[in-house]
Design an enzyme around this catalytic site. Structure first.
Site, mmCIF file in Angstrom:
data_model
loop_
_atom_site.group_PDB
_atom_site.id
_atom_site.type_symbol
_atom_site.label_atom_id
_atom_site.label_comp_id
_atom_site.label_asym_id
_atom_site.label_seq_id
_atom_site.Cartn_x
_atom_site.Cartn_y
_atom_site.Cartn_z
ATOM 1 N N ASN A 13 0.863 -1.181 0.000
ATOM 2 C CA ASN A 13 0.000 0.000 0.000
ATOM 3 C C ASN A 13 0.897 1.227 0.000
ATOM 4 O OD1 ASN A 13 -1.797 2.052 0.559
ATOM 5 N ND2 ASN A 13 -2.286 1.361 2.640
ATOM 6 N N TRP A 14 1.031 1.836 -1.162
ATOM 7 C CA TRP A 14 1.964 2.976 -1.284
ATOM 8 C C TRP A 14 1.423 4.230 -0.598
ATOM 9 C CZ3 TRP A 14 4.029 3.070 -7.050
ATOM 10 C CH2 TRP A 14 4.647 1.840 -7.317
ATOM 11 N N LYS A 15 0.148 4.242 -0.291
ATOM 12 C CA LYS A 15 -0.495 5.443 0.272
ATOM 13 C C LYS A 15 -0.228 6.634 -0.658
ATOM 14 C CE LYS A 15 -0.117 3.289 4.739
ATOM 15 N NZ LYS A 15 -0.046 3.408 6.179
ATOM 16 N N HIS A 99 -9.391 1.142 4.840
ATOM 17 C CA HIS A 99 -8.132 1.342 5.569
ATOM 18 C C HIS A 99 -8.384 2.321 6.707
ATOM 19 C CE1 HIS A 99 -4.095 2.626 6.540
ATOM 20 N NE2 HIS A 99 -3.668 1.520 5.967
ATOM 21 N N GLU A 101 -6.816 4.752 7.733
ATOM 22 C CA GLU A 101 -6.600 6.170 7.378
ATOM 23 C C GLU A 101 -7.818 6.745 6.659
ATOM 24 O OE1 GLU A 101 -2.818 5.581 5.477
ATOM 25 O OE2 GLU A 101 -1.961 5.101 7.443
ATOM 26 N N GLU A 169 -5.343 -4.920 10.642
ATOM 27 C CA GLU A 169 -4.317 -3.910 10.886
ATOM 28 C C GLU A 169 -4.647 -3.138 12.165
ATOM 29 O OE1 GLU A 169 -2.220 -2.655 6.984
ATOM 30 O OE2 GLU A 169 -4.051 -1.489 7.162
ATOM 31 N N GLY A 175 2.499 2.278 10.787
ATOM 32 C CA GLY A 175 3.498 3.339 10.656
ATOM 33 C C GLY A 175 4.211 3.702 11.947
ATOM 34 N N SER A 213 3.332 -2.073 10.440
ATOM 35 C CA SER A 213 4.766 -2.143 10.743
ATOM 36 C C SER A 213 5.406 -3.487 10.399
ATOM 37 C CB SER A 213 5.033 -1.784 12.211
ATOM 38 O OG SER A 213 4.678 -0.424 12.452
ATOM 39 N N GLY A 234 2.815 -0.995 4.313
ATOM 40 C CA GLY A 234 2.855 0.410 3.942
ATOM 41 C C GLY A 234 4.288 0.841 3.660
ATOM 42 N N GLY A 235 4.909 1.449 4.658
ATOM 43 C CA GLY A 235 6.248 2.047 4.487
ATOM 44 C C GLY A 235 7.257 1.146 3.802
HETATM 45 P P1 PGA Z 1 2.899 0.333 7.657
HETATM 46 O O1 PGA Z 1 1.426 0.547 7.056
HETATM 47 O O2 PGA Z 1 3.428 -0.938 7.067
HETATM 48 O O3 PGA Z 1 3.672 1.543 7.211
HETATM 49 O O4 PGA Z 1 2.741 0.241 9.133
HETATM 50 C C1 PGA Z 1 0.559 -0.535 6.868
HETATM 51 C C2 PGA Z 1 -0.735 -0.054 6.266
HETATM 52 O O5 PGA Z 1 -1.191 1.036 6.628
HETATM 53 O O6 PGA Z 1 -1.336 -0.736 5.408
#
Ligand code: PGA
Length: 251
Positions: A13-15, A99, A101, A169, A175, A213, A234-235
């Site tokens: 997930n590149w966001k 998600h 977010e 999640e 993050g 994470s 994500g990251g």
């Molecule tokens: P993260 O994000 O790996 O940066 O913790 C995961 C996500 O939000 O899907």
């Protein structure tokens, strides 16, 4: 740990990150790896909308491509939104929905997520429905109750193991570099498996991803937990080496 007959999924997930050149380079790096190495998992990238076409043309045949959201309606007066059918039309196979977010930044309720997931299924996409508790909910001992409620309320009719993926999640793990204990992840994934097996005829085969994470350093351990069928990343999905190492650990 691989659930029998369930092929794991490593989803990136590149966001809201990257550029056209970044997208090309990252996807080329992954496609090169996929061309030479067979993995036990499917590998999916979900770039921001403007780069989906760039990613699709660089992806080759082995890499799956998805989006990070879609609208619940097929078309119409929804400025700034993107319909599921448009994503399918481009060549996307997947869409991340609900998600945390989006639940937070855009006030998406589980009812909205359910409507979006129904639209995704109708367009032929696989819906990756995200659920997870906040830290306060965890501290109150409500994790499983919250996660189960989100799943029940977000699940669209017509869902099957072929068109639904669930991503667990914990909001506080996204993050932050923090992750639940292995025992906690196992308890939640087992609860999700139990619930989804009651709800869907083939619920035993639905992929349940862990996200929050996930890094190269903890991926093997997390992926070895029973009923963890891959990762939503994500990251660490923004670096070829890191995402590839995680994808290789999904087995
Ligand atoms: P993260 O994000 O790996 O940066 O913790 C995961 C996500 O939000 O899907």
């Amino acid at each position: 740990m691989t659930t029998p007959n369930v092929r794991p999924l490593a989803a990136g997930n590149w966001k809201m990150n990257g550029s056209r050149q970044f997208a090309r380079d990252l996807v080329k790096g992954l496609a090169d790896q996929l061309a030479t190495t067979k993995l036990a998992a499917d590998v999916l990238v979900c770039p921001p909308f403007p780069y989906i076409e760039t990613v699709l043309s660089a992806a080759g045949s082995g890499l799956l491509v998805g989006a990070q959201d879609c609208h619940a309606k097929v078309s119409g007066p929804h400025t700034g939104d993107v319909a599921a059918a448009m994503l399918a039309d481009l060549g996307c196979g997947y869409v991340i929905l609900g998600h945390s977010e989006r639940r937070t930044d855009h006030g998406e309720s589980s009812a909205i997520v359910q409507a979006k997931a129904a639209a995704a299924l109708a367009a032929g996409l696989v819906a990756i429905v995200c659920v997870g508790e906040t830290e306060a909910e965890r501290d109150r001992g409500e994790t499983i109750k919250i996660v189960e409620k989100q799943i029940v309320e977000s699940l669209p009719s017509g869902a099957t193991a072929a068109n639904l993926v669930i991503a667990y999640e914990p909001v506080w793990a996204i993050g932050t570099g923090r992750t639940p204990t292995n025992g906690d992840v196992e308890a939640v994934h087992k609860a999700i498996r139990g619930l989804i097996s009651q709800k869907l005829a083939d619920g035993g085969l639905v992929r349940i991803l862990y996200g929050g994470s996930v890094k190269p350093g903890n991926a093997a351990e997390l992926m070895a937990i029973p009923e963890v069928n891959g990762a939503l990343v994500g990251g660490a999905s923004l670096k070829v080496e890191d995402f590839w190492a995680i994808a290789a650990a999904c087995r």
